[in-house]
Scaffold this active site. Structure first.
Site, PDB file in Angstrom:
ATOM      1  N   GLU A  42      41.356  42.584  28.883  1.00  0.00           N
ATOM      2  CA  GLU A  42      42.739  43.010  28.666  1.00  0.00           C
ATOM      3  C   GLU A  42      43.114  42.957  27.192  1.00  0.00           C
ATOM      4  O   GLU A  42      44.194  42.515  26.825  1.00  0.00           O
ATOM      5  CB  GLU A  42      43.674  42.110  29.493  1.00  0.00           C
ATOM      6  CG  GLU A  42      44.826  42.896  30.096  1.00  0.00           C
ATOM      7  CD  GLU A  42      45.607  42.126  31.151  1.00  0.00           C
ATOM      8  OE1 GLU A  42      44.990  41.451  31.982  1.00  0.00           O
ATOM      9  OE2 GLU A  42      46.837  42.236  31.123  1.00  0.00           O
TER      10      GLU A  42
ATOM     11  N   ASN B  53      49.288  46.768  35.869  1.00  0.00           N
ATOM     12  CA  ASN B  53      50.515  45.977  36.048  1.00  0.00           C
ATOM     13  C   ASN B  53      51.680  46.816  36.561  1.00  0.00           C
ATOM     14  O   ASN B  53      52.801  46.312  36.669  1.00  0.00           O
ATOM     15  CB  ASN B  53      50.931  45.314  34.731  1.00  0.00           C
ATOM     16  CG  ASN B  53      50.075  44.108  34.436  1.00  0.00           C
ATOM     17  OD1 ASN B  53      49.440  43.560  35.338  1.00  0.00           O
ATOM     18  ND2 ASN B  53      50.023  43.710  33.183  1.00  0.00           N
TER      19      ASN B  53
ATOM     20  N   HIS C 252      56.455  40.309  39.681  1.00  0.00           N
ATOM     21  CA  HIS C 252      56.236  38.890  39.366  1.00  0.00           C
ATOM     22  C   HIS C 252      57.563  38.152  39.231  1.00  0.00           C
ATOM     23  O   HIS C 252      57.697  36.995  39.635  1.00  0.00           O
ATOM     24  CB  HIS C 252      55.444  38.747  38.060  1.00  0.00           C
ATOM     25  CG  HIS C 252      53.973  39.059  38.224  1.00  0.00           C
ATOM     26  ND1 HIS C 252      53.191  39.545  37.195  1.00  0.00           N
ATOM     27  CD2 HIS C 252      53.167  38.971  39.302  1.00  0.00           C
ATOM     28  CE1 HIS C 252      51.957  39.728  37.642  1.00  0.00           C
ATOM     29  NE2 HIS C 252      51.914  39.390  38.921  1.00  0.00           N
TER      30      HIS C 252
ATOM     31  N   LYS D 292      39.619  50.251  39.969  1.00  0.00           N
ATOM     32  CA  LYS D 292      39.763  48.968  39.273  1.00  0.00           C
ATOM     33  C   LYS D 292      38.527  48.706  38.413  1.00  0.00           C
ATOM     34  O   LYS D 292      38.638  48.260  37.270  1.00  0.00           O
ATOM     35  CB  LYS D 292      39.999  47.813  40.256  1.00  0.00           C
ATOM     36  CG  LYS D 292      40.070  46.479  39.521  1.00  0.00           C
ATOM     37  CD  LYS D 292      41.108  45.530  39.957  1.00  0.00           C
ATOM     38  CE  LYS D 292      41.171  44.322  39.015  1.00  0.00           C
ATOM     39  NZ  LYS D 292      41.825  43.164  39.571  1.00  0.00           N
TER      40      LYS D 292
HETATM   41  N1  LIG Z   1      42.159  37.435  40.246  1.00  0.00           N
HETATM   42  C1  LIG Z   1      42.912  38.502  40.303  1.00  0.00           C
HETATM   43  O1  LIG Z   1      42.701  39.486  39.573  1.00  0.00           O
HETATM   44  C2  LIG Z   1      44.051  38.548  41.290  1.00  0.00           C
HETATM   45  C3  LIG Z   1      44.734  39.751  41.536  1.00  0.00           C
HETATM   46  C4  LIG Z   1      45.733  39.757  42.500  1.00  0.00           C
HETATM   47  C5  LIG Z   1      46.051  38.600  43.202  1.00  0.00           C
HETATM   48  N2  LIG Z   1      45.367  37.445  42.931  1.00  0.00           N
HETATM   49  C6  LIG Z   1      45.679  36.195  43.675  1.00  0.00           C
HETATM   50  O2  LIG Z   1      45.381  36.419  45.044  1.00  0.00           O
HETATM   51  C7  LIG Z   1      46.155  35.508  45.823  1.00  0.00           C
HETATM   52  C8  LIG Z   1      46.736  36.229  47.017  1.00  0.00           C
HETATM   53  O3  LIG Z   1      45.681  36.717  47.804  1.00  0.00           O
HETATM   54  P1  LIG Z   1      45.893  37.144  49.327  1.00  0.00           P
HETATM   55  O4  LIG Z   1      47.053  38.025  49.442  1.00  0.00           O
HETATM   56  O5  LIG Z   1      44.569  37.627  49.806  1.00  0.00           O
HETATM   57  O6  LIG Z   1      46.336  35.772  50.024  1.00  0.00           O
HETATM   58  P2  LIG Z   1      45.511  34.614  50.754  1.00  0.00           P
HETATM   59  O7  LIG Z   1      44.197  34.402  50.155  1.00  0.00           O
HETATM   60  O8  LIG Z   1      46.427  33.450  50.846  1.00  0.00           O
HETATM   61  O9  LIG Z   1      45.297  35.229  52.220  1.00  0.00           O
HETATM   62  C9  LIG Z   1      46.425  35.528  53.013  1.00  0.00           C
HETATM   63  C10 LIG Z   1      46.281  34.912  54.414  1.00  0.00           C
HETATM   64  O10 LIG Z   1      45.311  35.667  55.127  1.00  0.00           O
HETATM   65  C11 LIG Z   1      44.381  34.779  55.741  1.00  0.00           C
HETATM   66  N3  LIG Z   1      43.145  35.539  55.906  1.00  0.00           N
HETATM   67  C12 LIG Z   1      42.229  35.862  54.968  1.00  0.00           C
HETATM   68  N4  LIG Z   1      41.320  36.686  55.485  1.00  0.00           N
HETATM   69  C13 LIG Z   1      41.649  36.887  56.778  1.00  0.00           C
HETATM   70  C14 LIG Z   1      41.106  37.663  57.827  1.00  0.00           C
HETATM   71  N5  LIG Z   1      40.058  38.461  57.650  1.00  0.00           N
HETATM   72  N6  LIG Z   1      41.714  37.616  59.045  1.00  0.00           N
HETATM   73  C15 LIG Z   1      42.821  36.854  59.246  1.00  0.00           C
HETATM   74  N7  LIG Z   1      43.400  36.137  58.276  1.00  0.00           N
HETATM   75  C16 LIG Z   1      42.820  36.144  57.061  1.00  0.00           C
HETATM   76  C17 LIG Z   1      44.321  33.626  54.794  1.00  0.00           C
HETATM   77  O11 LIG Z   1      43.787  32.481  55.424  1.00  0.00           O
HETATM   78  C18 LIG Z   1      45.789  33.484  54.419  1.00  0.00           C
HETATM   79  O12 LIG Z   1      46.472  32.775  55.406  1.00  0.00           O
HETATM   80  C19 LIG Z   1      47.222  34.925  44.898  1.00  0.00           C
HETATM   81  O13 LIG Z   1      46.876  33.600  44.563  1.00  0.00           O
HETATM   82  C20 LIG Z   1      47.124  35.811  43.663  1.00  0.00           C
HETATM   83  O14 LIG Z   1      47.486  35.124  42.483  1.00  0.00           O
HETATM   84  C21 LIG Z   1      44.389  37.408  41.999  1.00  0.00           C
END
Ligand SMILES: NC(=O)c1ccc[n+]([C@@H]2O[C@H](COP(=O)([O-])OP(=O)(O)OC[C@H]3O[C@@H](n4cnc5c(N)ncnc54)[C@H](O)[C@@H]3O)[C@@H](O)[C@H]2O)c1
Ligand SMILES: [Zn+2]
Length: 358
Positions: free
Chosen positions: A237, A246, A253, A227
């Site tokens: 981008e 993507n 999505h 990445k």
């Molecule tokens: N900025 C970017 O380039 C980019 C890329 C991909 C996704 N995203 C964003 O990321 C978000 C999704 O992220 P996600 O999948 O990490 O979801 P999230 O941040 O909601 O985490 C998922 C769950 O895991 C829990 N959690 C986190 N760390 C933990 C741990 N170590 N142990 C136990 N539980 C834990 C959280 O509290 C939550 O309930 C979306 O909003 C998406 O749009 C951003």
């Protein structure tokens, strides 16, 4: 401990990947000289599981720590919550040199990164991702955003972190569905440009699904390298290169949107999207059937479904037309494949998708 240097001109920074390194963040931040007061943005669950180790590690090295908790879940990625966080920082930020520590999954990373981008026209942020998805994807690259009621990530910025600190040991408290969610992105990296990584996931899938942190260190480091390289080549981008990331996301999505972000996790939707993209690639003679089968098989072995029963195709196609990457009536579709025999594993195509007829 593995170090990945992200050589973006305006802001060079390191991604550190290791096991049980949470307590060692203090000296690394001290070396950066980015501030005295750490505003740790997190949620109750992450704080409860891993907060004490992080806080003690920072305090031991002279940092004043302030914890700012937001509720768990995507609903915290909103302008309202962002401004609440900003108000809480501003109330304590008198004659201080503040920086933000984004301590959580992708939701926290995006929210806290967004706050760091706009507060005082930008303050430093250290990303401490705690989900697999955040470690291999969202914490790297500087895309930060909050959602609007009409769509995800609609208000955002590019704000590169000063450091990314990925401790594979914190993944041991994730449930299997969240591990799988991140593994979809790992499969994506393997498919778009690293056959060795793909084969590693095949070989170590049982340990990875278990959340085995030793198995994860090199996988996270490899994904971070991939990445980071793509981000360095196409930070905002604008060159078309970052689009390779993507893969699986065009349909992914659309599935998430058609589902109203209720039942499908991001990785689950992307896994289905990768199946569709590979299928299209085979039909367009850009990918060999055996390579498609390898991707399909690995996704199935990891527990991703082959079919969606709960959504209508028409709704998915409709969502695709509302995607923010849908430009001038055309959908730029990314389909990529592994090529174990060729020299270069990275290749891609754009398929124009017009008016819902693909
Ligand atoms: N900025 C970017 O380039 C980019 C890329 C991909 C996704 N995203 C964003 O990321 C978000 C999704 O992220 P996600 O999948 O990490 O979801 P999230 O941040 O909601 O985490 C998922 C769950 O895991 C829990 N959690 C986190 N760390 C933990 C741990 N170590 N142990 C136990 N539980 C834990 C959280 O509290 C939550 O309930 C979306 O909003 C998406 O749009 C951003
Ligand atoms: Zn993704």
């Amino acid at each position: 401990m593995k170090t990945i240097r992200v050589s973006i001109k305006a802001n060079r920074y390191d991604i550190i990947v290791g096991k049980d390194i949470l307590s060692r963040l203090g000296p690394a931040v001290k070396k950066l000289g980015i501030g005295t007061d750490a505003f740790i943005v997190t949620n109750p669950l992450v704080r409860r599981r891993h907060g004490a180790v992080l806080v003690k590690g920072l305090q031991r090295h002279g940092f004043v720590t302030h914890i700012i908790e937001v509720p768990d879940g995507e609903k915290s990625k909103s302008a309202q919550v962002a401004f609440q966080v900003i108000s809480r920082i501003a109330a304590k930020d008198i004659f201080k040199k503040p920086f933000i520590v984004a301590f959580g999954g992708g939701v926290i990373g995006d929210l806290a990164g967004f706050v760091a981008a706009i507060y005082k026209r930008g303050i430093p942020v250290v990303q401490v991702p705690t989900t697999l998805l955040a470690q291999v994807d969202s914490a790297i690259g500087g895309k930060v955003a909050v959602d609007l009621p009409v769509g995800k990530n609609l208000v955002g910025a590019f704000h590169q972190p000063r450091l990314v600190w990925s401790d594979a040991a914190v993944l041991s408290t994730l449930n299997q569905r969240q591990i799988r969610n991140g593994l979809a992105e790992v499969v994506k990296y393997g498919a778009i440009c690293d056959c060795k990584l793909f084969d590693t996931v095949v070989a170590k899938q049982t340990a990875l699904l278990r959340g085995d942190s030793t198995a994860f260190v090199s996988v996270i480091a490899t994904c971070s390298r991939i990445k980071a390289d793509i981000v360095v080549a196409d930070e905002k981008e604008t060159q078309g290169l970052r689009t390779i990331l993507n893969f699986g996301h065009t349909v992914g999505h659309a599935i998430e949107a058609a589902d109203g972000f209720k039942h499908f996790q991001h990785g689950e939707a992307v896994a289905l999207g990768m199946r569709v993209a590979c299928n299209m690639s085979v039909r367009l003679s850009l990918l060999k059937e055996k390579e498609q089968s390898a991707v399909d098989q690995l996704l199935s072995d990891l527990g991703f479904p082959r079919k969606i029963r709960s959504l209508r195709l028409a709704d998915i196609l409709k969502s695709m037309r509302h995607d923010k990457k849908f430009v001038s009536g055309k959908k730029s579709f990314c389909a990529f494949g592994t090529d174990r025999e060729g020299q270069d594993c990275r290749r891609g195509i754009d398929v124009n998708y017009r008016n819902g007829n693909s």
